[in-house]
Each structure stands twice: as C-alpha cells, then as structure tokens.
Design a protein around this motif. Structure first.
Motif, PDB file in Angstrom:
ATOM      1  N   ALA A 122      61.026  45.808  49.931  1.00  0.00           N
ATOM      2  CA  ALA A 122      61.536  44.791  50.849  1.00  0.00           C
ATOM      3  C   ALA A 122      60.396  44.049  51.539  1.00  0.00           C
ATOM      4  CB  ALA A 122      62.446  45.442  51.885  1.00  0.00           C
ATOM      5  N   GLN A 123      59.283  44.757  51.749  1.00  0.00           N
ATOM      6  CA  GLN A 123      58.120  44.131  52.368  1.00  0.00           C
ATOM      7  C   GLN A 123      57.472  43.150  51.404  1.00  0.00           C
ATOM      8  OE1 GLN A 123      55.152  46.935  53.670  1.00  0.00           O
ATOM      9  NE2 GLN A 123      53.533  45.400  53.747  1.00  0.00           N
ATOM     10  N   GLU A 124      57.111  43.626  50.225  1.00  0.00           N
ATOM     11  CA  GLU A 124      56.528  42.800  49.167  1.00  0.00           C
ATOM     12  C   GLU A 124      56.726  43.517  47.848  1.00  0.00           C
ATOM     13  OE1 GLU A 124      52.677  40.417  50.318  1.00  0.00           O
ATOM     14  OE2 GLU A 124      52.545  42.401  51.231  1.00  0.00           O
ATOM     15  N   ALA A 125      56.855  42.765  46.753  1.00  0.00           N
ATOM     16  CA  ALA A 125      57.068  43.374  45.434  1.00  0.00           C
ATOM     17  C   ALA A 125      55.838  44.135  44.956  1.00  0.00           C
ATOM     18  CB  ALA A 125      57.448  42.307  44.414  1.00  0.00           C
ATOM     19  N   VAL A 126      54.658  43.754  45.465  1.00  0.00           N
ATOM     20  CA  VAL A 126      53.409  44.462  45.168  1.00  0.00           C
ATOM     21  C   VAL A 126      52.751  44.784  46.503  1.00  0.00           C
ATOM     22  CG1 VAL A 126      51.172  44.410  44.021  1.00  0.00           C
ATOM     23  CG2 VAL A 126      53.118  43.204  42.995  1.00  0.00           C
TER      24      VAL A 126
ATOM     25  N   ALA B   5      57.280  44.100  37.842  1.00  0.00           N
ATOM     26  CA  ALA B   5      57.028  45.257  36.987  1.00  0.00           C
ATOM     27  C   ALA B   5      56.988  44.849  35.515  1.00  0.00           C
ATOM     28  CB  ALA B   5      58.106  46.318  37.211  1.00  0.00           C
ATOM     29  N   ARG B   6      57.941  44.039  35.096  1.00  0.00           N
ATOM     30  CA  ARG B   6      57.957  43.569  33.707  1.00  0.00           C
ATOM     31  C   ARG B   6      56.677  42.797  33.380  1.00  0.00           C
ATOM     32  NH1 ARG B   6      62.754  43.084  30.693  1.00  0.00           N
ATOM     33  NH2 ARG B   6      61.990  41.127  29.810  1.00  0.00           N
ATOM     34  N   ALA B   7      56.224  41.988  34.319  1.00  0.00           N
ATOM     35  CA  ALA B   7      55.024  41.198  34.083  1.00  0.00           C
ATOM     36  C   ALA B   7      53.801  42.092  33.889  1.00  0.00           C
ATOM     37  CB  ALA B   7      54.796  40.229  35.240  1.00  0.00           C
ATOM     38  N   VAL B   8      53.645  43.100  34.733  1.00  0.00           N
ATOM     39  CA  VAL B   8      52.487  43.995  34.615  1.00  0.00           C
ATOM     40  C   VAL B   8      52.566  44.813  33.329  1.00  0.00           C
ATOM     41  CG1 VAL B   8      51.356  46.016  35.623  1.00  0.00           C
ATOM     42  CG2 VAL B   8      52.055  44.121  37.097  1.00  0.00           C
TER      43      VAL B   8
ATOM     44  N   HIS C 234      41.590  39.750  39.868  1.00  0.00           N
ATOM     45  CA  HIS C 234      42.650  38.766  39.694  1.00  0.00           C
ATOM     46  C   HIS C 234      43.656  38.872  40.834  1.00  0.00           C
ATOM     47  CE1 HIS C 234      44.420  42.406  37.891  1.00  0.00           C
ATOM     48  NE2 HIS C 234      45.601  41.870  38.148  1.00  0.00           N
ATOM     49  N   ASP C 235      44.496  37.871  40.948  1.00  0.00           N
ATOM     50  CA  ASP C 235      45.577  37.881  41.930  1.00  0.00           C
ATOM     51  C   ASP C 235      46.853  38.388  41.269  1.00  0.00           C
ATOM     52  OD1 ASP C 235      44.142  36.886  44.118  1.00  0.00           O
ATOM     53  OD2 ASP C 235      44.310  34.839  43.369  1.00  0.00           O
TER      54      ASP C 235
ATOM     55  N   HIS D  19      45.127  40.620  46.059  1.00  0.00           N
ATOM     56  CA  HIS D  19      43.873  40.450  45.331  1.00  0.00           C
ATOM     57  C   HIS D  19      43.465  41.796  44.739  1.00  0.00           C
ATOM     58  CE1 HIS D  19      40.064  38.821  44.073  1.00  0.00           C
ATOM     59  NE2 HIS D  19      39.422  39.807  44.701  1.00  0.00           N
ATOM     60  N   VAL D  20      43.484  41.890  43.409  1.00  0.00           N
ATOM     61  CA  VAL D  20      43.171  43.127  42.703  1.00  0.00           C
ATOM     62  C   VAL D  20      41.768  43.008  42.131  1.00  0.00           C
ATOM     63  CG1 VAL D  20      43.814  44.640  40.786  1.00  0.00           C
ATOM     64  CG2 VAL D  20      45.596  43.514  42.135  1.00  0.00           C
ATOM     65  N   THR D  21      40.911  43.970  42.449  1.00  0.00           N
ATOM     66  CA  THR D  21      39.542  43.941  41.940  1.00  0.00           C
ATOM     67  C   THR D  21      39.429  44.749  40.650  1.00  0.00           C
ATOM     68  OG1 THR D  21      38.968  45.855  43.308  1.00  0.00           O
ATOM     69  CG2 THR D  21      38.561  43.672  44.235  1.00  0.00           C
ATOM     70  N   LYS D  22      38.424  44.433  39.878  1.00  0.00           N
ATOM     71  CA  LYS D  22      38.186  45.122  38.611  1.00  0.00           C
ATOM     72  C   LYS D  22      38.086  46.632  38.843  1.00  0.00           C
ATOM     73  CE  LYS D  22      34.949  45.376  34.716  1.00  0.00           C
ATOM     74  NZ  LYS D  22      33.708  44.827  34.121  1.00  0.00           N
TER      75      LYS D  22
END
Length: 435
Positions: free
Chosen positions: A59-63, A83-86, A324-325, A330-333
């Motif tokens: 509910a807060q955020e999907a990620v 989830a499907r996208a990841v 990547h975003d 913001h997800v880091t390597k």
C-alpha cells in the motif's frame, strides 16, 4: 523527492565516499545464522494468510527498501505488475548467486546451480533438457501413474482413519511418489529426503546457513544418484537423459537439475495438497464442486487455491547487473531484488477479492509458478497432481473435516521460503451419533 528518500540517498553517497580505495569483503551468505527480525515479514503468515505488514508495504509503494544484509541493499517487490516486470527482466538482473558464497573453496554439492539460480546460456542449455519432458503431450503419459498413486494414498488414509494426519498420508505421499517415479529414484530414501526438503526452505533456526547446508546435503544425494546410474541407467528421467545426452552433461550438472526437479515437484506440491485441503474444509461449496463439477469448474477451484495459498513465498533473488531505477527506487549494481509472489497474488489492483478465497478471483493471472525465464517448468505437472488428488479426496471422503478446533495443532511453519503446514489432523467421516 521525499525527505526520507533524500536522506537515504545522501547516506549511500556518504558511505561510498568513505569506502573509496578500501577493499570490500566478499559477502558469504553461508555464514548468516539469523535473519534480522525486521526483514522476515515477507516469509511470515497468520495461518494461510500473509501478515498485514506485507499488504502495508504494498500500500505504501509497489517496490520498497526491505533493508541491508551483509552490506547488500535489499528491495522488496509486492505489486503484481511490478513483480511481472522484474521476473521477466533477465537483462537487468542475474539469478547467479555464486558471488555470495565467500572466498573459501566449495564442494560440488555446495555450489549454486540448477535452473533457478543459473543465467543464460547455462540456463538455456539445462532447461532445454527438461522442457520437452514437461509439455502437456508428454505429461499425458503420467495420468495412469498419478491416478494409481492417488488411489494408494486414499486407501492409506482410509486404513489409518477415521482420524488421520493428512500431511503424512496424503500431502507428502503423493508428490513424493510421483517425483520418485518420474526421476527413476528408489523410494527407500523418503524419510531422509523429506527432512532435507523441509530444512532447505526453513530459515527459522539457522538462517540462510542452515538452508544452505540442507541444500548441499540433498544435492550430494542426487549427484551420487546420477553417478550410480551412469553405468546402469534407470527407467526415469535421469536414466533417459543419461542414455540420450549423458556425454554432454557431467554428474554435477545433472544432479543439480534432478535436485531442482525433485524439490520443485515435491515440496511445493506437498504444501499445496496439505494447505489446499485445510482451505477446502472451510469452503464446502468449493469442495463439493471438486466432487461433482465439470473440468472447468474443477480448474477454477484449483487456480484459486494456487493464487490464494502461493506456497513459494518469494521468487529466487535477483541481483542488479547495473545501477537503475525500479518503479521509483534507485537500485545500485549488486543490490538484491526480492519478489514477493504471495504479495503480488493479493494485489487489489488486479484481484477483485485479494484477501479471500473466492472463485471470482480465479481469472487473475497469478504468479504462483513465477513468470518469465525462470517460470516453474513443472507447473502443468503440479496442476495434474492437484486435480487428481483433490478430486479423488472429495469423492472418497465427501464429509472430510478438521479433527481439531485448535489451530496450534496444525503445525503451520514459522519462517519458511516454501510455506506449509506440517500436521493436519482430519476426520474422514462424521462421528457416529451416540444413542
């Protein structure tokens, strides 16, 4: 940018600046004896339902940012579309987790492999061995065998009734025998392998370290089984692969592949049969539909059970190949992205009645078998087993009921990647009325 995100970004930048020129220790997941409590809610449930914290996160955020373990940032995906996208994105993410095994030498069985934790081209090569064996046409040959095993299990239930533990005599027995016959393995190892199957998904006692050790033990067993069949191939899948393509694959590769088939086809199906029966004792209309409905009605019940229960709580972890975003984060390597399959299956944006077992939900494209490159290769076999076993149960024991009102007696697991119930006392027929 929200103040909380700005502070988090500033913290990460400061940490990177402080670490310039310093060597980064190699993380070793096999030393992780306890999962921090605040990170465990994606693996916890109240009965069959995920704990409220999972829905709160969605509910807060999907990620969301789940936390940090061994210096690795961990992101949790709970939205269905996200989830499907990841799960479908093999360019941005790797499934190979060998970089988390530390620097000490490993045995063959301790290595990470199989389909779930392998990237192309190795994944493509290994999956190509299995895919032809799990098509609907090829699986049709197993119908008679599955029906025979189900009938044997139903006979065993009746012989041990009128009150019997359904997990031991039905939930465990059917998928174990099916997968043993499919692979061509002897059945005299069931007690040993049953314990290993549960232990490798259970992180409640020794964390990731205990699960890793149990996985290594089960792979050792199956690598040895492959070696034994090199000279005398059996009648099952292992023997067939050795006869036709054995020279192209070594014992470790085939043992890892057999391990994936065994655990994927056994532990998850055992969970679905046991928890599915528990749900059906609370859903008499659905149970009656299994007994007398047509194929479409039966399939509707099966699909809603799969969505609602989703025994595999999280998908294999994904590791970011580059910065990547990801839907606002913001997800880091090198960061870890965890997809909550149970959370995605209860996303109210796609499921009409997400927190309920409701046959109106059955049209939802659930993610119980995963999605994309690593979708469960044995999904159709699992459906075959569920249809045969649950319809057989409903027809043989139409008045089946729970034999206890104390849910504490049912043995729901506390903290497990594959969620299940370890005990399910049921009454096969109504108690005689005293006169």
């Amino acid at each position: 940018m929200p103040i909380s995100k700005a502070k988090e970004l500033a913290r990460k930048l400061a940490l990177r600046w402080a670490m310039r020129g310093k060597s980064t220790p190699i993380p070793d997941i096999t030393t992780l004896r306890k999962i921090p409590e605040h990170l465990t809610y994606p693996l916890r449930r109240n009965g069959v339902d995920p704990v409220p914290a999972l829905a709160d996160a969605r509910a807060q955020e999907a990620v969301t940012v789940l936390g940090n373990v061994l210096g690795l940032d961990i992101f949790l995906v709970t939205g269905h579309a996200e989830a499907r996208a990841v799960l479908a994105d093999s360019r941005s993410y790797s499934n190979d987790m060998r970089h988390l095994l530390g620097s000490r030498p490993r045995t063959d069985a301790e290595g990470i492999g199989g389909l779930g934790m392998t990237d192309p081209p190795d994944h493509t090569r290994l999956r190509g061995l299995l895919t032809p064996e799990f098509t609907m046409r090829r699986l049709a040959r197993l119908d008679e065998m599955i029906d025979r095993i189900v009938e044997d299990a139903l006979d065993d239930l009746e012989a041990n009734g009128p009150v019997v533990d359904l997990v031991q005599h039905f939930g465990f027995e059917i998928p174990f025998r099916v997968i043993c016959e499919l692979l061509g393995m002897p059945e005299d190892v069931r007690e040993e392998f049953h314990g290993l199957g549960v232990a490798r998904f259970d992180i409640s006692k020794d964390g990731a370290a205990g699960a890793f050790d149990a996985a290594a033990d089960s792979r050792t067993f199956l690598i040895n089984a492959v070696r034994e069949q090199r000279d005398n191939p059996g009648e099952g899948l292992i023997g067939e692969i050795i006869r036709t393509k054995g020279d192209e694959y070594d014992d470790v590769e085939l043992g890892g592949l057999a391990d994936g088939v065994f655990l994927g086809g056994y532990e998850t199906s055992a969970s679905m049969l046991s928890m599915g029966t528990y749900v059906l004792t609370q859903q008499p209309a659905a149970y009656a539909m299994l007994r007398s409905g047509d194929k479409q009605q039966v399939d509707t019940v099966i699909e809603e059970l799969l969505r609602y229960l989703c025994p595999v709580q999280i998908a294999f972890p994904r590791f970011a190949r580059e910065d990547h975003d990801l839907f606002g984060q913001h997800v880091t390597k090198g960061s870890v992205v965890i997809v909550s399959l149970s959370g995605a299956n209860r996303d109210p944006s796609v499921v009409p009645h997400p927190e309920q077992f409701d046959l109106r939900n059955a049209g939802t494209a659930h993610l119980t078998f995963g999605h994309g490159l690593h979708r469960c290769v044995g999904a159709e076999l699992a459906r075959m087993e569920l249809r045969a076993a649950l319809t057989g149960l409903a027809r043989r024991f139409p008045d089946l009921s729970l034999a206890t009102d104390d849910l504490g007696e049912l043995g729901f697991r506390d903290l497990s990647i594959v969620y299940s119930v370890d005990r399910l006392p049921v009454r096969l027929a109504p108690e005689p009325v005293a006169v």
